[in-house]
Design an enzyme around this catalytic site. Structure first.
Site, mmCIF file in Angstrom:
data_model
loop_
_atom_site.group_PDB
_atom_site.id
_atom_site.type_symbol
_atom_site.label_atom_id
_atom_site.label_comp_id
_atom_site.label_asym_id
_atom_site.label_seq_id
_atom_site.Cartn_x
_atom_site.Cartn_y
_atom_site.Cartn_z
ATOM 1 N N ASP A 17 -15.637 -20.063 5.842
ATOM 2 C CA ASP A 17 -16.565 -21.195 5.908
ATOM 3 C C ASP A 17 -17.269 -21.406 4.565
ATOM 4 O O ASP A 17 -17.863 -22.466 4.338
ATOM 5 C CB ASP A 17 -17.654 -20.940 6.962
ATOM 6 C CG ASP A 17 -17.346 -21.565 8.316
ATOM 7 O OD1 ASP A 17 -16.730 -22.645 8.340
ATOM 8 O OD2 ASP A 17 -17.747 -20.972 9.340
ATOM 9 N N GLN A 23 -18.811 -19.725 14.847
ATOM 10 C CA GLN A 23 -19.158 -21.110 15.161
ATOM 11 C C GLN A 23 -20.683 -21.273 15.208
ATOM 12 O O GLN A 23 -21.381 -20.511 15.873
ATOM 13 C CB GLN A 23 -18.526 -21.483 16.517
ATOM 14 C CG GLN A 23 -18.713 -22.917 16.944
ATOM 15 C CD GLN A 23 -17.818 -23.910 16.213
ATOM 16 O OE1 GLN A 23 -16.880 -23.544 15.507
ATOM 17 N NE2 GLN A 23 -18.110 -25.180 16.363
ATOM 18 N N LYS A 30 -8.978 -25.490 16.777
ATOM 19 C CA LYS A 30 -8.761 -24.648 15.591
ATOM 20 C C LYS A 30 -7.693 -23.593 15.865
ATOM 21 O O LYS A 30 -6.806 -23.350 15.044
ATOM 22 C CB LYS A 30 -10.061 -23.923 15.198
ATOM 23 C CG LYS A 30 -11.025 -24.765 14.404
ATOM 24 C CD LYS A 30 -12.370 -24.048 14.261
ATOM 25 C CE LYS A 30 -13.442 -25.010 13.780
ATOM 26 N NZ LYS A 30 -14.800 -24.492 13.954
HETATM 27 N N1 GUE Z 1 -19.020 -22.028 11.418
HETATM 28 C C1 GUE Z 1 -18.789 -23.327 11.625
HETATM 29 N N2 GUE Z 1 -17.890 -23.973 10.837
HETATM 30 C C2 GUE Z 1 -17.637 -25.294 11.039
HETATM 31 O O1 GUE Z 1 -16.820 -25.900 10.303
HETATM 32 C C3 GUE Z 1 -18.302 -25.983 12.109
HETATM 33 C C4 GUE Z 1 -19.212 -25.253 12.887
HETATM 34 N N3 GUE Z 1 -19.446 -23.939 12.618
HETATM 35 N N4 GUE Z 1 -19.875 -25.859 13.895
HETATM 36 C C5 GUE Z 1 -19.612 -27.240 14.265
HETATM 37 C C6 GUE Z 1 -19.164 -28.053 13.077
HETATM 38 C C7 GUE Z 1 -18.478 -29.342 13.450
HETATM 39 N N5 GUE Z 1 -17.110 -29.206 12.993
HETATM 40 C C8 GUE Z 1 -16.092 -30.109 13.255
HETATM 41 C C9 GUE Z 1 -14.759 -29.810 13.057
HETATM 42 C C10 GUE Z 1 -13.766 -30.698 13.405
HETATM 43 C C11 GUE Z 1 -14.074 -31.927 13.951
HETATM 44 C C12 GUE Z 1 -12.978 -32.839 14.358
HETATM 45 O O2 GUE Z 1 -11.812 -32.522 14.281
HETATM 46 N N6 GUE Z 1 -13.296 -34.060 14.856
HETATM 47 C C13 GUE Z 1 -12.351 -35.043 15.313
HETATM 48 C C14 GUE Z 1 -12.694 -35.542 16.711
HETATM 49 C C15 GUE Z 1 -12.886 -34.475 17.722
HETATM 50 C C16 GUE Z 1 -13.380 -35.040 19.060
HETATM 51 O O3 GUE Z 1 -12.764 -36.002 19.563
HETATM 52 O O4 GUE Z 1 -14.393 -34.514 19.563
HETATM 53 C C17 GUE Z 1 -12.372 -36.254 14.395
HETATM 54 O O5 GUE Z 1 -13.404 -36.471 13.747
HETATM 55 O O6 GUE Z 1 -11.391 -36.971 14.365
HETATM 56 C C18 GUE Z 1 -15.391 -32.251 14.129
HETATM 57 C C19 GUE Z 1 -16.392 -31.358 13.779
HETATM 58 C C20 GUE Z 1 -16.960 -27.995 12.404
HETATM 59 N N7 GUE Z 1 -18.090 -27.305 12.382
#
Ligand code: GUE
Ligand code: NDP
Ligand code: MG
Length: 297
Positions: free
Chosen positions: A122, A99, A55
């Site tokens: 968020d 987070q 991020k």
């Molecule tokens: N306050 C808060 N806001 C959130 O938005 C929040 C959070 N807490 N806690 C955790 C979850 C999870 N989350 C993700 C964001 C990006 C990917 C992402 O970019 N994933 C990649 C892969 C990443 C990898 O390889 O591990 C994809 O799907 O292609 C995944 C999960 C946001 N979250």
């Protein structure tokens, strides 16, 4: 047998980030400073640390200021609330993301409630959730808004379509259902107590799976020609000893021959979540400064 389309969320997200970057430059010209995003990470969870780093990198790439705050697992609730108060008062900070999940000794709801709703990128604050529910302009949770963007890009007008959202969390399922309702879909929200999930899903023109159970949604559950958005991020053991891989909540290899289109994991919803976070930060910055946000974001 026809094969459905794989929706390239990574590509769509890159386009959105480029659009945000243009808006950021215009904001900086008008405001004399960059938009700023503060990310608070409590504890040492390695997966969370990876997301926060990614991020931060993309925030800077979009031309925004990134402020990162790492605090130990042992931080007290009062100290965390004090940090949020500081960020609320800091004019360089337009967006605040704490987070989740937080350690068990911290009351998540109290922390979210402490965030200035105008900086709640968020969209988790009750003020924003309430505005979304009554159809007022609000900061909308990043993941569901990203899903909606992909759906509209694929399907155009969603009105009258049967949508089934699996999962009813405050951060994904519920706001997703609100957004689809606003688009005049006929919305069903399924959850762990839903009876005969397979037949509920089989009604849907649009399926959004946000459960957290690897490949739970089977291919034959999907109505032929439906569009499937797979929000799940599940780490499972890979074939190679000691390695892991990511899978979604949908058995994609089976579903692909039933769907019109489906998002992959990785490369689907995940990258959209981050792109929308940057979009929300720009929108929040513009609103705080009384500057018009760019059209079409
Ligand atoms: N306050 C808060 N806001 C959130 O938005 C929040 C959070 N807490 N806690 C955790 C979850 C999870 N989350 C993700 C964001 C990006 C990917 C992402 O970019 N994933 C990649 C892969 C990443 C990898 O390889 O591990 C994809 O799907 O292609 C995944 C999960 C946001 N979250
Ligand atoms: N790609 C991204 O950017 C993001 C991905 N995620 C991922 O999305 C998934 C969901 O996240 P989140 O909403 O936070 O998860 P939660 O654990 O908060 O919610 C899961 C939901 O799924 C329901 N559920 C659990 N088991 C079943 C079942 N067998 N049948 C039907 N419904 C079931 C639960 O029902 P009940 O309410 O009855 O318990 C609950 O409503 C996770 O894999 C998470 O990692 C999350 C955020 C962002
Ligand atoms: Mg907690």
């Amino acid at each position: 047998m026809t094969i459905g389309k794989i929706i390239d969320g990574k590509l769509f997200a890159a386009g959105l980030r480029a659009q945000v970057a243009e808006g950021v430059a215009a904001f900086a010209d008008a405001a004399g400073r960059k938009p700023g995003l503060a990310v608070v990470l409590v504890g040492e969870d390695p997966a969370s640390a990876v997301y926060v780093r990614s991020k931060g990198k993309m925030t800077v790439e979009a031309g925004m200021e990134s402020f990162e705050f790492k605090r130990p697992d042992s931080i007290g609730q009062e100290d965390l609330l004090d940090l949020i108060e500081e960020l609320n008062e800091d004019d360089r900070v337009d967006g605040i993301l704490v987070q989740l999940p937080l350690p068990a000794h911290i009351n998540e709801a109290a922390v979210i409630a402490a965030i200035d709703p105008a900086k709640d990128v968020d969209g988790f604050h009750i003020a924003n959730a309430g505005k979304l529910a009554v159809g007022e302009k609000a900061l909308v949770p990043c993941t569901p808004l990203g899903c909606l963007m992909l759906l509209k890009d694929e399907l155009g007008d969603l009105s009258g379509l049967e949508a089934v959202v699996i999962g009813r969390s405050n951060i994904v399922g519920k706001p997703m259902a609100q957004l689809l309702l606003q688009e005049s879909c006929t919305v069903t929200v399924a959850h762990s107590r839903t009876k005969d999930l397979a037949s509920v899903v089989h009604r849907a023109d649009i399926v959004v799976a946000a459960v957290g159970r690897p490949e739970m949604v089977k291919g034959e559950w999907i109505k032929p020609g439906a569009t499937v958005i797979d929000v799940g991020i599940n780490r499972v053991p890979a074939l190679e000893e000691g390695k892991t891989r990511l899978v979604g909540d949908v058995a994609t290899a089976e579903a692909i021959s039933h769907v019109r289109a489906i998002t992959p994991v990785p490369g689907g919803v995940g990258p959209m979540t981050i792109a929308v976070l940057l979009r929300n930060t720009l929108v929040a910055a513009c609103a705080r400064r009384g500057i018009a946000a760019p059209d079409g974001l």
